[in-house]
Design a protein around this motif. Structure first.
Motif, PDB file in Angstrom:
ATOM      1  N   LEU A  31       0.830  -1.215   0.000  1.00 29.57           N
ATOM      2  CA  LEU A  31       0.000   0.000   0.000  1.00 29.57           C
ATOM      3  C   LEU A  31       0.860   1.258   0.000  1.00 29.57           C
ATOM      4  O   LEU A  31       0.548   2.234  -0.698  1.00 29.57           O
ATOM      5  CB  LEU A  31      -0.939  -0.013   1.201  1.00 29.57           C
ATOM      6  CG  LEU A  31      -2.077  -1.033   1.135  1.00 29.57           C
ATOM      7  CD1 LEU A  31      -2.813  -1.092   2.469  1.00 29.57           C
ATOM      8  CD2 LEU A  31      -3.034  -0.709   0.009  1.00 29.57           C
ATOM      9  N   LEU A  32       1.942   1.264   0.773  1.00 31.21           N
ATOM     10  CA  LEU A  32       2.843   2.421   0.790  1.00 31.21           C
ATOM     11  C   LEU A  32       3.524   2.620  -0.565  1.00 31.21           C
ATOM     12  O   LEU A  32       3.651   3.738  -1.048  1.00 31.21           O
ATOM     13  CB  LEU A  32       3.884   2.272   1.886  1.00 31.21           C
ATOM     14  CG  LEU A  32       3.381   2.400   3.321  1.00 31.21           C
ATOM     15  CD1 LEU A  32       4.490   2.087   4.312  1.00 31.21           C
ATOM     16  CD2 LEU A  32       2.826   3.791   3.568  1.00 31.21           C
ATOM     17  N   ARG A  33       3.951   1.517  -1.160  1.00 29.03           N
ATOM     18  CA  ARG A  33       4.599   1.607  -2.474  1.00 29.03           C
ATOM     19  C   ARG A  33       3.618   2.114  -3.526  1.00 29.03           C
ATOM     20  O   ARG A  33       3.959   2.946  -4.360  1.00 29.03           O
ATOM     21  CB  ARG A  33       5.162   0.263  -2.872  1.00 29.03           C
ATOM     22  CG  ARG A  33       5.964   0.297  -4.145  1.00 29.03           C
ATOM     23  CD  ARG A  33       6.833  -0.925  -4.280  1.00 29.03           C
ATOM     24  NE  ARG A  33       7.494  -0.962  -5.552  1.00 29.03           N
ATOM     25  CZ  ARG A  33       8.645  -0.356  -5.820  1.00 29.03           C
ATOM     26  NH1 ARG A  33       9.259   0.320  -4.875  1.00 29.03           N
ATOM     27  NH2 ARG A  33       9.184  -0.437  -7.003  1.00 29.03           N
ATOM     28  N   GLY A  34       2.384   1.617  -3.493  1.00 29.95           N
ATOM     29  CA  GLY A  34       1.374   2.094  -4.430  1.00 29.95           C
ATOM     30  C   GLY A  34       1.055   3.568  -4.228  1.00 29.95           C
ATOM     31  O   GLY A  34       0.857   4.312  -5.183  1.00 29.95           O
ATOM     32  N   ALA A  35       1.016   4.001  -2.962  1.00 31.94           N
ATOM     33  CA  ALA A  35       0.728   5.412  -2.679  1.00 31.94           C
ATOM     34  C   ALA A  35       1.863   6.316  -3.147  1.00 31.94           C
ATOM     35  O   ALA A  35       1.630   7.437  -3.604  1.00 31.94           O
ATOM     36  CB  ALA A  35       0.494   5.604  -1.182  1.00 31.94           C
ATOM     37  N   TYR A  36       3.106   5.833  -3.047  1.00 30.75           N
ATOM     38  CA  TYR A  36       4.249   6.635  -3.485  1.00 30.75           C
ATOM     39  C   TYR A  36       4.195   6.886  -4.992  1.00 30.75           C
ATOM     40  O   TYR A  36       4.555   7.959  -5.454  1.00 30.75           O
ATOM     41  CB  TYR A  36       5.563   5.939  -3.122  1.00 30.75           C
ATOM     42  CG  TYR A  36       6.782   6.672  -3.591  1.00 30.75           C
ATOM     43  CD1 TYR A  36       7.231   7.798  -2.912  1.00 30.75           C
ATOM     44  CD2 TYR A  36       7.464   6.281  -4.736  1.00 30.75           C
ATOM     45  CE1 TYR A  36       8.340   8.498  -3.351  1.00 30.75           C
ATOM     46  CE2 TYR A  36       8.572   6.959  -5.186  1.00 30.75           C
ATOM     47  CZ  TYR A  36       9.008   8.071  -4.488  1.00 30.75           C
ATOM     48  OH  TYR A  36      10.109   8.759  -4.934  1.00 30.75           O
ATOM     49  N   PHE A  37       3.743   5.906  -5.765  1.00 33.16           N
ATOM     50  CA  PHE A  37       3.712   6.043  -7.215  1.00 33.16           C
ATOM     51  C   PHE A  37       2.388   6.578  -7.736  1.00 33.16           C
ATOM     52  O   PHE A  37       2.167   6.630  -8.930  1.00 33.16           O
ATOM     53  CB  PHE A  37       4.034   4.708  -7.889  1.00 33.16           C
ATOM     54  CG  PHE A  37       5.493   4.374  -7.828  1.00 33.16           C
ATOM     55  CD1 PHE A  37       6.377   4.964  -8.697  1.00 33.16           C
ATOM     56  CD2 PHE A  37       5.981   3.499  -6.885  1.00 33.16           C
ATOM     57  CE1 PHE A  37       7.728   4.682  -8.649  1.00 33.16           C
ATOM     58  CE2 PHE A  37       7.336   3.205  -6.816  1.00 33.16           C
ATOM     59  CZ  PHE A  37       8.205   3.796  -7.712  1.00 33.16           C
ATOM     60  N   ARG A  38       1.493   6.984  -6.847  1.00 33.39           N
ATOM     61  CA  ARG A  38       0.227   7.569  -7.267  1.00 33.39           C
ATOM     62  C   ARG A  38       0.467   9.030  -7.653  1.00 33.39           C
ATOM     63  O   ARG A  38       1.255   9.718  -7.040  1.00 33.39           O
ATOM     64  CB  ARG A  38      -0.779   7.485  -6.120  1.00 33.39           C
ATOM     65  CG  ARG A  38      -2.198   7.742  -6.566  1.00 33.39           C
ATOM     66  CD  ARG A  38      -3.196   7.348  -5.507  1.00 33.39           C
ATOM     67  NE  ARG A  38      -3.155   5.897  -5.273  1.00 33.39           N
ATOM     68  CZ  ARG A  38      -2.985   5.339  -4.083  1.00 33.39           C
ATOM     69  NH1 ARG A  38      -2.855   6.084  -3.024  1.00 33.39           N
ATOM     70  NH2 ARG A  38      -2.965   4.023  -3.954  1.00 33.39           N
ATOM     71  N   GLY A  39      -0.196   9.493  -8.658  1.00 34.47           N
ATOM     72  CA  GLY A  39      -0.108  10.906  -9.037  1.00 34.47           C
ATOM     73  C   GLY A  39       0.913  11.204 -10.118  1.00 34.47           C
ATOM     74  O   GLY A  39       1.115  12.363 -10.465  1.00 34.47           O
ATOM     75  N   TRP A  40       1.581  10.185 -10.637  1.00 33.44           N
ATOM     76  CA  TRP A  40       2.521  10.442 -11.711  1.00 33.44           C
ATOM     77  C   TRP A  40       1.732  10.871 -12.952  1.00 33.44           C
ATOM     78  O   TRP A  40       0.680  10.318 -13.259  1.00 33.44           O
ATOM     79  CB  TRP A  40       3.340   9.190 -12.018  1.00 33.44           C
ATOM     80  CG  TRP A  40       4.393   8.904 -10.984  1.00 33.44           C
ATOM     81  CD1 TRP A  40       4.216   8.874  -9.632  1.00 33.44           C
ATOM     82  CD2 TRP A  40       5.753   8.616 -11.209  1.00 33.44           C
ATOM     83  NE1 TRP A  40       5.396   8.567  -9.014  1.00 33.44           N
ATOM     84  CE2 TRP A  40       6.357   8.404  -9.957  1.00 33.44           C
ATOM     85  CE3 TRP A  40       6.538   8.493 -12.344  1.00 33.44           C
ATOM     86  CZ2 TRP A  40       7.702   8.096  -9.811  1.00 33.44           C
ATOM     87  CZ3 TRP A  40       7.866   8.184 -12.204  1.00 33.44           C
ATOM     88  CH2 TRP A  40       8.446   7.990 -10.955  1.00 33.44           C
ATOM     89  N   THR A  41       2.216  11.874 -13.656  1.00 29.70           N
ATOM     90  CA  THR A  41       1.500  12.417 -14.809  1.00 29.70           C
ATOM     91  C   THR A  41       2.061  11.844 -16.108  1.00 29.70           C
ATOM     92  O   THR A  41       3.247  11.520 -16.195  1.00 29.70           O
ATOM     93  CB  THR A  41       1.606  13.949 -14.839  1.00 29.70           C
ATOM     94  OG1 THR A  41       2.993  14.326 -14.855  1.00 29.70           O
ATOM     95  CG2 THR A  41       0.920  14.559 -13.636  1.00 29.70           C
ATOM     96  N   GLU A  42       1.189  11.724 -17.085  1.00 28.12           N
ATOM     97  CA  GLU A  42       1.591  11.247 -18.411  1.00 28.12           C
ATOM     98  C   GLU A  42       1.999  12.433 -19.262  1.00 28.12           C
ATOM     99  O   GLU A  42       1.366  13.486 -19.241  1.00 28.12           O
ATOM    100  CB  GLU A  42       0.410  10.565 -19.107  1.00 28.12           C
ATOM    101  CG  GLU A  42       0.190   9.154 -18.735  1.00 28.12           C
ATOM    102  CD  GLU A  42      -0.908   8.519 -19.580  1.00 28.12           C
ATOM    103  OE1 GLU A  42      -0.978   8.818 -20.799  1.00 28.12           O
ATOM    104  OE2 GLU A  42      -1.681   7.750 -19.019  1.00 28.12           O
ATOM    105  N   THR A  43       3.057  12.235 -20.025  1.00 31.60           N
ATOM    106  CA  THR A  43       3.468  13.227 -20.997  1.00 31.60           C
ATOM    107  C   THR A  43       4.042  12.503 -22.203  1.00 31.60           C
ATOM    108  O   THR A  43       4.341  11.314 -22.130  1.00 31.60           O
ATOM    109  CB  THR A  43       4.489  14.227 -20.401  1.00 31.60           C
ATOM    110  OG1 THR A  43       4.712  15.277 -21.331  1.00 31.60           O
ATOM    111  CG2 THR A  43       5.789  13.542 -20.054  1.00 31.60           C
TER     112      THR A  43
END
Length: 133
Positions: A31-43
């Motif tokens: 859960l912590l690992r998933g939360a860390y990678f949440r919010g990355w934007t696509e470009t």
């Protein structure tokens, strides 16, 4: 018969401790690992050949700067120079980008954690059943 129940009781206790302990730890880490990678934007980025002759990809950050990252050899993505590629950019540092989707980060840990947690709970239930036999 009582020896068999004692043996099964010992085994279920072992499974309950391992299942509950390891399951909770893996679930929290996932859960912590998933939360860390949440919010990355696509470009949008482009594949290039860097100064040393290796494949890399470049993207333009929201701050107007051009960033570059080395392309990791991966059999699932065949990259050719000049091709467009989707780059996922870290919200904390726009110079950190990756081409694999970060949505799946921690999924294996979470799945393993849920499985171990389920085994631990089943072992606890079986221990209570064995108490009344």
């Amino acid at each position: 018969m009582e020896d068999a129940i004692d043996a099964v009781s010992l085994i279920t206790e072992l499974f309950s401790w391992i299942g509950l302990g390891a399951g909770v730890v893996l679930l929290v880490i996932g859960l912590l690992r998933g939360a860390y990678f949440r919010g990355w934007t696509e470009t949008l980025g482009v594949v290039v050949v860097d100064g040393s002759g290796d494949l890399a990809y470049r993207w333009l950050g929201e701050d107007g700067l051009l960033y570059e990252a080395p392309s990791i050899d991966d059999d699932t993505q065949v990259l050719e120079p000049g091709e467009d590629v989707t780059v996922y950019v870290s919200p904390r540092d726009p110079s950190v980008g990756r081409i694999d989707d970060p949505k799946h980060e921690g999924r294996a840990l979470r799945t393993t954690g849920w499985i171990l947690l389920g085994i631990g709970v089943l072992a606890v239930v079986l221990q209570f059943v064995l108490l009344f036999l």
